[in-house]
Design a protein around this motif. Structure first.
Motif, PDB file in Angstrom:
ATOM      1  N   PRO A   1       1.354   8.327   0.312  1.00 21.08           N
ATOM      2  CA  PRO A   1       0.508   7.501   1.175  1.00 21.08           C
ATOM      3  C   PRO A   1       1.074   6.105   1.436  1.00 21.08           C
ATOM      4  O   PRO A   1       1.475   5.405   0.511  1.00 21.08           O
ATOM      5  CB  PRO A   1      -0.815   7.427   0.399  1.00 21.08           C
ATOM      6  CG  PRO A   1      -0.850   8.708  -0.383  1.00 21.08           C
ATOM      7  CD  PRO A   1       0.600   8.941  -0.782  1.00 21.08           C
ATOM      8  N   PHE A   2       1.123   5.777   2.708  1.00 23.79           N
ATOM      9  CA  PHE A   2       1.508   4.466   3.234  1.00 23.79           C
ATOM     10  C   PHE A   2       3.001   4.151   3.121  1.00 23.79           C
ATOM     11  O   PHE A   2       3.408   3.031   3.422  1.00 23.79           O
ATOM     12  CB  PHE A   2       0.666   3.344   2.613  1.00 23.79           C
ATOM     13  CG  PHE A   2      -0.800   3.575   2.747  1.00 23.79           C
ATOM     14  CD1 PHE A   2      -1.414   3.489   3.985  1.00 23.79           C
ATOM     15  CD2 PHE A   2      -1.566   3.921   1.648  1.00 23.79           C
ATOM     16  CE1 PHE A   2      -2.771   3.734   4.133  1.00 23.79           C
ATOM     17  CE2 PHE A   2      -2.928   4.174   1.782  1.00 23.79           C
ATOM     18  CZ  PHE A   2      -3.529   4.074   3.026  1.00 23.79           C
ATOM     19  N   ALA A   3       3.825   5.109   2.702  1.00 26.55           N
ATOM     20  CA  ALA A   3       5.261   4.825   2.549  1.00 26.55           C
ATOM     21  C   ALA A   3       5.896   4.439   3.885  1.00 26.55           C
ATOM     22  O   ALA A   3       6.486   3.356   4.002  1.00 26.55           O
ATOM     23  CB  ALA A   3       5.977   6.027   1.936  1.00 26.55           C
ATOM     24  N   THR A   4       5.798   5.299   4.900  1.00 27.17           N
ATOM     25  CA  THR A   4       6.489   4.990   6.163  1.00 27.17           C
ATOM     26  C   THR A   4       5.813   3.827   6.894  1.00 27.17           C
ATOM     27  O   THR A   4       6.506   3.023   7.515  1.00 27.17           O
ATOM     28  CB  THR A   4       6.595   6.228   7.081  1.00 27.17           C
ATOM     29  OG1 THR A   4       5.298   6.771   7.318  1.00 27.17           O
ATOM     30  CG2 THR A   4       7.502   7.281   6.463  1.00 27.17           C
ATOM     31  N   GLN A   5       4.497   3.705   6.782  1.00 27.73           N
ATOM     32  CA  GLN A   5       3.832   2.562   7.413  1.00 27.73           C
ATOM     33  C   GLN A   5       4.336   1.253   6.808  1.00 27.73           C
ATOM     34  O   GLN A   5       4.588   0.277   7.520  1.00 27.73           O
ATOM     35  CB  GLN A   5       2.301   2.637   7.266  1.00 27.73           C
ATOM     36  CG  GLN A   5       1.667   3.783   7.997  1.00 27.73           C
ATOM     37  CD  GLN A   5       1.457   4.991   7.083  1.00 27.73           C
ATOM     38  OE1 GLN A   5       2.280   5.310   6.229  1.00 27.73           O
ATOM     39  NE2 GLN A   5       0.360   5.691   7.288  1.00 27.73           N
TER      40      GLN A   5
ATOM     41  N   ASP B   1       2.264   1.306  -6.209  1.00 28.00           N
ATOM     42  CA  ASP B   1       1.586   1.603  -4.959  1.00 28.00           C
ATOM     43  C   ASP B   1       2.320   0.870  -3.828  1.00 28.00           C
ATOM     44  O   ASP B   1       2.775  -0.254  -3.996  1.00 28.00           O
ATOM     45  CB  ASP B   1       0.145   1.094  -5.121  1.00 28.00           C
ATOM     46  CG  ASP B   1      -0.646   1.115  -3.861  1.00 28.00           C
ATOM     47  OD1 ASP B   1      -0.444   0.216  -3.024  1.00 28.00           O
ATOM     48  OD2 ASP B   1      -1.478   2.008  -3.725  1.00 28.00           O
ATOM     49  N   TRP B   2       2.458   1.502  -2.653  1.00 31.19           N
ATOM     50  CA  TRP B   2       3.182   0.894  -1.538  1.00 31.19           C
ATOM     51  C   TRP B   2       2.552  -0.422  -1.089  1.00 31.19           C
ATOM     52  O   TRP B   2       3.233  -1.321  -0.634  1.00 31.19           O
ATOM     53  CB  TRP B   2       3.322   1.876  -0.372  1.00 31.19           C
ATOM     54  CG  TRP B   2       4.506   2.766  -0.574  1.00 31.19           C
ATOM     55  CD1 TRP B   2       4.508   4.030  -1.087  1.00 31.19           C
ATOM     56  CD2 TRP B   2       5.864   2.437  -0.314  1.00 31.19           C
ATOM     57  NE1 TRP B   2       5.786   4.501  -1.156  1.00 31.19           N
ATOM     58  CE2 TRP B   2       6.647   3.555  -0.677  1.00 31.19           C
ATOM     59  CE3 TRP B   2       6.511   1.311   0.197  1.00 31.19           C
ATOM     60  CZ2 TRP B   2       8.034   3.572  -0.548  1.00 31.19           C
ATOM     61  CZ3 TRP B   2       7.895   1.332   0.332  1.00 31.19           C
ATOM     62  CH2 TRP B   2       8.644   2.453  -0.032  1.00 31.19           C
ATOM     63  N   GLY B   3       1.239  -0.568  -1.235  1.00 30.94           N
ATOM     64  CA  GLY B   3       0.594  -1.840  -0.900  1.00 30.94           C
ATOM     65  C   GLY B   3       1.065  -2.947  -1.828  1.00 30.94           C
ATOM     66  O   GLY B   3       1.300  -4.079  -1.397  1.00 30.94           O
ATOM     67  N   GLN B   4       1.224  -2.620  -3.110  1.00 25.89           N
ATOM     68  CA  GLN B   4       1.742  -3.604  -4.064  1.00 25.89           C
ATOM     69  C   GLN B   4       3.194  -3.960  -3.749  1.00 25.89           C
ATOM     70  O   GLN B   4       3.590  -5.115  -3.887  1.00 25.89           O
ATOM     71  CB  GLN B   4       1.648  -3.071  -5.491  1.00 25.89           C
ATOM     72  CG  GLN B   4       0.248  -2.966  -6.026  1.00 25.89           C
ATOM     73  CD  GLN B   4       0.243  -2.409  -7.435  1.00 25.89           C
ATOM     74  OE1 GLN B   4       0.892  -1.409  -7.732  1.00 25.89           O
ATOM     75  NE2 GLN B   4      -0.489  -3.072  -8.307  1.00 25.89           N
ATOM     76  N   ILE B   5       3.973  -2.967  -3.344  1.00 25.61           N
ATOM     77  CA  ILE B   5       5.377  -3.220  -2.983  1.00 25.61           C
ATOM     78  C   ILE B   5       5.429  -4.202  -1.822  1.00 25.61           C
ATOM     79  O   ILE B   5       6.149  -5.205  -1.862  1.00 25.61           O
ATOM     80  CB  ILE B   5       6.101  -1.903  -2.641  1.00 25.61           C
ATOM     81  CG1 ILE B   5       6.245  -1.033  -3.891  1.00 25.61           C
ATOM     82  CG2 ILE B   5       7.466  -2.188  -2.003  1.00 25.61           C
ATOM     83  CD1 ILE B   5       6.740   0.376  -3.620  1.00 25.61           C
TER      84      ILE B   5
END
Length: 131
Positions: A24-28, A101-105
Motif C-alpha cells: 500500500p502506497f508504495a508507487t504513490q 510504512d510508506w507514509g513514514q518513509i
C-alpha cells in the motif's frame, strides 16, 4: 536526493520470481518523491525477464526510474566496476528494523521526522543488548 529503491518486499510483496501485490502506497509515494525532485534508482536482484516485469509494473503505475541497477542510465558495467549503487538513501525491506510504512518513509525524507518502528522493536532489542 538520490534514492535507491528495492522492488521485491519493498514496492510489492515478496513473491519472487512472480510479481507480488503492491505494498500500500508504495508507487504513490515514489511518484510524490519524484515530483519533489528526488532521483529514484531501481535497485533490485532481478534480471532478465523478471527485471523487465518489475520495470513494466512500475511504469504501469506511473513510476519511471532515473536508472535501473546503475548509478546513471549510461553506466556500463564490466568486471572492473563495482556493482554498488551510490545513493543518499536506500529503501529496502531488508533494512535493520524492516520496511517502515510508506507514509513514514515520505515524512522522514520530506520533513526530516524520525521513523518510529512498530512496537518500538528496535529500541526494545537495543535496550536488551546494551542494558
Amino acid at each position: 536526493m538520490i534514492i535507491a529503491v528495492d522492488f521485491d518486499g519493498t514496492i510489492v510483496e515478496q513473491k519472487y520470481p512472480k510479481l507480488g501485490k503492491e505494498i500500500p502506497f508504495a508507487t504513490q509515494t515514489l511518484k510524490m518523491l519524484q515530483n519533489q525532485g528526488h532521483r529514484l534508482i531501481l535497485w533490485t536482484y532481478r534480471s532478465g525477464k523478471e527485471l523487465g516485469d518489475a520495470i513494466e509494473f512500475c511504469k504501469s503505475k506511473g513510476v519511471e526510474f532515473y536508472a535501473v541497477n546503475k548509478n546513471y542510465p549510461e553506466e556500463v558495467f564490466d568486471g572492473n566496476i563495482s556493482r554498488k549503487i551510490k545513493a543518499d538513501m536506500y529503501i529496502d525491506d531488508m533494512n535493520f528494523g524492516g520496511l517502515p510504512d510508506w507514509g513514514q518513509i515520505f515524512d522522514s525524507i520530506c520533513n526530516g521526522n524520525e521513523i518510529k518502528y512498530h512496537n518500538n522493536r528496535r529500541k526494545g532489542i537495543l535496550s536488551r543488548i546494551f542494558g
